[in-house]
Design a protein around this motif. Structure first.
Motif, short mmCIF file in Angstrom:
data_model
loop_
_atom_site.label_atom_id
_atom_site.label_comp_id
_atom_site.label_asym_id
_atom_site.label_seq_id
_atom_site.Cartn_x
_atom_site.Cartn_y
_atom_site.Cartn_z
N ARG A 167 57.11 19.80 -25.40
CA ARG A 167 57.19 20.47 -26.71
C ARG A 167 58.59 20.99 -27.02
N GLU A 168 59.42 21.20 -25.99
CA GLU A 168 60.79 21.65 -26.23
C GLU A 168 61.68 20.51 -26.76
N LEU A 169 61.23 19.27 -26.60
CA LEU A 169 62.01 18.12 -27.07
C LEU A 169 61.35 17.55 -28.33
N LEU A 170 60.65 16.40 -28.21
CA LEU A 170 60.06 15.79 -29.41
C LEU A 170 58.54 15.96 -29.48
N GLY A 171 57.96 16.73 -28.55
CA GLY A 171 56.51 16.90 -28.54
C GLY A 171 56.01 18.00 -29.45
N GLY A 172 56.92 18.70 -30.13
CA GLY A 172 56.52 19.78 -31.03
C GLY A 172 55.96 19.24 -32.34
N GLU A 173 55.43 20.16 -33.15
CA GLU A 173 54.76 19.76 -34.39
C GLU A 173 55.72 19.10 -35.38
N THR A 174 56.97 19.53 -35.39
CA THR A 174 57.94 19.04 -36.38
C THR A 174 58.39 17.62 -36.08
N TYR A 175 58.53 17.30 -34.78
CA TYR A 175 59.22 16.07 -34.41
C TYR A 175 58.32 14.93 -33.93
N TRP A 176 56.99 15.11 -33.96
CA TRP A 176 56.14 14.06 -33.36
C TRP A 176 56.29 12.69 -34.03
N PRO A 177 56.56 12.58 -35.36
CA PRO A 177 56.80 11.23 -35.91
C PRO A 177 58.04 10.56 -35.29
#
Length: 467
Positions: A167-177
């Motif tokens: 989640r600290e990289l691309l697994g968060g809500e903003t970056y999942w696409p």
């Protein structure tokens, strides 16, 4: 040779491992996206059963795409060449990345399904063609170690996906696409690097009849002073084939000359998928919780399983040309059976003593190590070695098809098996691992340091019942 393995691996089996791994991190975000899209489109809440169905389609359509990729991968390798098929395959990956990336801003979850299907096709083709290319360019004394490049990049893809999906990289809500569309980067890397390497020399001489290009490719791969020995080996195989065209998959089923090779590949491929490795991952989260690890920290602990797989693939790559294929794969299955017994006992008495969950954790890591050291890596290597040039692409198509069907089937069924049998499901896997190990011991000869023609002669007696 080393750089060639890297160039084919980054856009080949790496994509499979990466795309299997990254779908886990954004599960909750995709659920929310499906709910919001449905509400804005139809002005009503998405039914929980329909949500489960849509999510299962997004997760499992990857397997369906992989099956389609396996069915066309061998034909692409014959028509376009091994290198040409891998390069064309990257176009599919880039298109899939675009579709998955724009699904969120456009509010079209259908694009997410289409993108997962296309990246599945890409993975299916890569799993078929990459080991084909590596097996054909490698000299026989390095063939095992080089062929393990497929497993090293596959496990490397899983580990990279687990890291990028934090989640600290691309697994968060903003970056999942962005996470789902990031598979375009390995595709661009392969498009950049692979054109600098030659086509498979065996394909150039045996399938194309281009002796001059074959000699140039061999000089690039083996050096101008050493290439002649490999050239003679390819010429002997070409002479033995006597102009025989590449076979179709259905022709292998009627060819008595490859009957036991085909049975071996089917048993090994099914054995790999049904060995219990999926149940291990299913149980991992539960066991980590029992050991007192908080839910927030479990994704970081799971990185340990990915690192284990990477470590064993690298270790197997270093050992395979010294120890031999038979010893590693039989030993891997037997150790998996042993850890299945330990895991059954530790899960049964999980609540009696505080130290038992740690035994379960150790057993899980040991099971993964045993899988990576044997069945996980050597199955693909042996598929390349058991067939001569005219049968090899078709054999990979059959192996890939069985692998993806088994992967899809176990993905749908093993949760019911685990829920029904609980911890005793590992006794079923113990039986399966023991049977596959016995089959390999009785049927498969050692292929280390042998040419493809020498391996074919080893199977001649089994296939025809005479010397």
């Amino acid at each position: 040779l080393f750089l060639a393995v890297c160039a084919v691996g980054i856009g080949g089996t790496f994509q499979y491992g990466y795309n299997v791994s990254i779908i886990n991190a954004p599960t909750q975000h995709i659920h929310r996206f499906l709910n919001e899209t449905w509400t804005s489109r139809y002005h009503k809440e998405l039914n929980p059963d329909l949500l489960t169905f849509l999510w299962s389609v997004i997760a499992s359509v990857f397997s369906l795409g992989g099956l389609c990729g396996a069915l066309i991968g061998g034909s692409m390798a014959i028509r376009l060449g091994r290198k040409g098929a891998l390069l064309m395959n990257n176009i599919i990956a880039i298109l899939a990345s675009i579709l998955m990336g724009i699904s969120f801003p456009t509010g079209l979850f259908e694009l997410l399904i289409a993108g997962r299907f296309l990246i599945g096709i890409n993975s299916g083709i890569g799993l078929c063609v990459q080991p084909l290319y590596i097996g054909e360019v490698a000299p026989k004394h390095l063939r095992g170690g080089m062929a393990m490049g497929s497993s090293i990049f596959l496990t490397g893809g899983i580990l990279t996906g687990q890291i990028i999906g934090l989640r600290e990289l691309l697994g968060g809500e903003t970056y999942w696409p962005l996470l789902l569309s990031s598979s375009c980067f390995p595709a661009f890397a392969q498009l950049l690097f692979l054109p600098w390497f030659p086509e498979s020399p065996r394909y150039l001489l045996i399938d194309r009849g281009d002796e001059l290009s074959c000699a140039k490719a061999l000089k690039r791969f083996h050096g101008s002073s050493e290439y002649q020995r490999e050239m003679e080996d390819i010429q002997r195989e070409c002479f033995a084939l006597d102009g025989e065209k590449p076979k179709k998959p259905w022709q292998l089923f009627t060819d008595h000359g490859v009957r036991w090779q085909l049975i071996t590949v089917i048993v090994m491929t099914m054995g790999q998928q049904l060995s219990g490795i999926n149940a291990i991952y299913f149980y991992a989260t539960y066991i980590f919780k029992q050991a007192g690890i908080s839910a927030e920290k479990i994704p970081y602990v799971t990185l340990g399983t990915g690192a284990c797989e990477c470590l064993t693939a690298l270790t197997c790559g270093l050992l395979i040309d010294y120890v031999g294929r038979r010893c590693l794969i039989i030993g891997g299955y037997l150790f998996m059976g042993l850890w299945s017994i330990v895991l059954t006992f530790s899960l049964t008495y999980q609540d009696l003593y505080s130290w038992v969950p740690y035994v379960s954790m150790t057993s899980i890591l040991a099971f993964i190590l045993s899988f990576g050291l044997g069945p996980g890596g050597i199955t693909n290597t042996l598929t390349a070695e058991l067939f001569i040039q005219s049968s090899r692409p078709a054999a990979y198509m059959i192996a890939g098809t069985i692998s993806w069907i088994s992967f899809f089937t176990t993905g749908r069924l093993f949760a019911f098996i685990v829920n029904g049998l609980k911890q005793y499901c590992f006794l079923v896997f113990l039986l399966e691992c023991s049977l596959v190990a016995a089959f390999i011991f009785l049927v498969i000869p050692e292929t280390k340091n042998k040419s493809f023609l020498e391996i074919e002669k080893e199977f001649h007696k089994l296939n025809f019942g005479r010397n």
